[in-house]
Scaffold this active site. Structure first.
Site, PDB file in Angstrom:
ATOM      1  CD  GLN A  98      -3.065  -0.455  -0.161  1.00  0.00           C
ATOM      2  OE1 GLN A  98      -3.084   0.705  -0.539  1.00  0.00           O
ATOM      3  NE2 GLN A  98      -3.811  -1.384  -0.714  1.00  0.00           N
ATOM      4  CB  SER A  99       4.164   2.007  -1.464  1.00  0.00           C
ATOM      5  OG  SER A  99       4.947   3.146  -1.750  1.00  0.00           O
TER       6      SER A  99
END
Ligand code: PLP
Length: 359
Positions: A98-99
């Site tokens: 989930q960067s």
């Protein structure tokens, strides 16, 4: 009596303000315009009343404007400036699944007419579909990035080099953007943010006593430290870490700040300006903590601000903790940097327990 004629001296030494000097130094570097600047600086009066202590402000870097925004966009302006100078055609970068950084890099690649390869590492033990495919991953896909998934513990720098070699073999011109966009180049974006927020604070009639920011790969804090030191305002910068190794992060911030200063012809760095608090990590990177849930809830209920579970929720927990323990006693104005990330909220559906939901 007659006025004496004014004498203009073309060769008189110009008196340059510290902020004009920083802006002039920054203007020497290549850059791709991406940020909707200046981002707003707003008071958080309901939260200030609730927590007592100094007046709290928020610098809205969640509104930098690139595909839902966030702090990486400021760094990418300078990183893309270099990539364009090198005539790169493909960006390679990395982050957790989930960067936010990966998503902003994918968006920057679109704007620069480049391709983008994302090395997404499965660092957080959350394996439901919302986490693995929603939030930033959905946006990465829409933004046309090539997504490659790797298990935790992968040697990512080696893997990025391998992919770069592979691309060069196909006649491409890859450019590796470091994780979090953190480097002496990326940090320049936050030197600029420091100048911007000091000018805004001054227009509101105050000098910030402290700035609080979430810290992961160190570039944001490093840039703020350099910018605020360069302005000479005596503003304290407190980084709230999302990983437990405080000494390691302080070392990284100090190193990157030192390099950024040298590039701007400033320095040396006073090591006392690097301060990281690592007491708000909770169970680990990307994992919810009670303090984070409280902070995200307070910001939403009192200020209509959407923080995120990984960085700004924990950073706000750190600010609340600092106020409760008297760390900011005697201060008048404290600025919290909203670094973005609220896109991941729905990937943490189970954490926020919506009545009636059965995840
Ligand atoms: C990356 C990130 C941070 C941390 O910034 P670093 O420069 O990596 O320390 C903080 N908040 C959000 C929302 C981020 O995505």
């Amino acid at each position: 009596m007659q006025d004496r004629p004014m004498v203009y001296q073309d060769n008189a030494p110009a008196i340059e303000t510290p902020s004009a000097r920083l802006r002039r130094e920054l203007s020497r570097f290549a850059r791709l315009h991406l940020v909707h600047a200046p981002t707003p600086l707003e008071p958080m009066d309901r939260l200030s009343e609730e927590l007592k202590g100094p007046r709290l402000w928020i610098k809205r870097d969640d509104c930098t404007g690139l595909a839902t925004g966030g702090n990486k966009t400021r760094k990418l302006e300078y990183l893309l400036g270099e990539a364009l100078t090198e005539e790169a055609d493909t960006l390679i970068t990395t982050g957790a699944i989930q960067s936010n950084h990966a998503r902003q890099t994918a968006a920057a690649a679109v704007r620069a007419r480049m391709s983008c390869v994302l090395i997404l590492q499965d660092r957080v033990p959350i394996h439901d579909a919302q986490y693995q495919f929603g939030g930033n991953v959905l946006l990465d896909h829409l933004l046309d990035a090539t997504i490659r998934r790797y298990p935790d513990g992968t040697n990512v720098p080696v893997e990025m080099e391998r992919i770069a070699d592979e691309l060069r073999g196909q006649g491409k011109r890859p450019c590796i953007i470091p994780g979090g966009g953190s480097s002496r180049v990326g940090s320049r974006g936050y030197v600029e943010c420091a100048v911007e927020l000091a000018e805004q604070a001054s227009a509101h009639g105050f000098t910030p006593d402290a700035v609080v920011v979430g810290a992961g790969s160190a570039g944001t804090q490093a840039g703020l430290v350099v910018g605020l030191a360069g302005l000479g305002l005596g503003t304290q910068v407190l980084g709230i870490s999302i990983s437990p190794d405080r000494a390691r992060l302080e070392g990284l911030v100090a190193q990157m700040a030192g390099e950024t200063m040298a590039d701007l012809g400033l320095g040396p760095l006073d090591p006392r300006q690097v301060e990281v608090e690592s007491g708000y990590v909770g169970p680990g990177y990307g994992l919810p903590s009670d303090e984070m849930i409280e902070a995200v809830g307070l910001a939403a209920r009192l200020e209509a601000l959407l923080l995120d579970p990984v960085y700004t929720g924990k950073a706000m927990a750190g600010l609340i903790g600092a106020l409760r323990t008297g760390r900011f006693d005697g201060m008048q104005n404290v600025i919290f940097i909203h670094t973005g990330g609220s896109v991941t909220l729905s990937s943490y559906r189970a954490t926020f327990a919506v009545p009636g939901d059965q995840p």
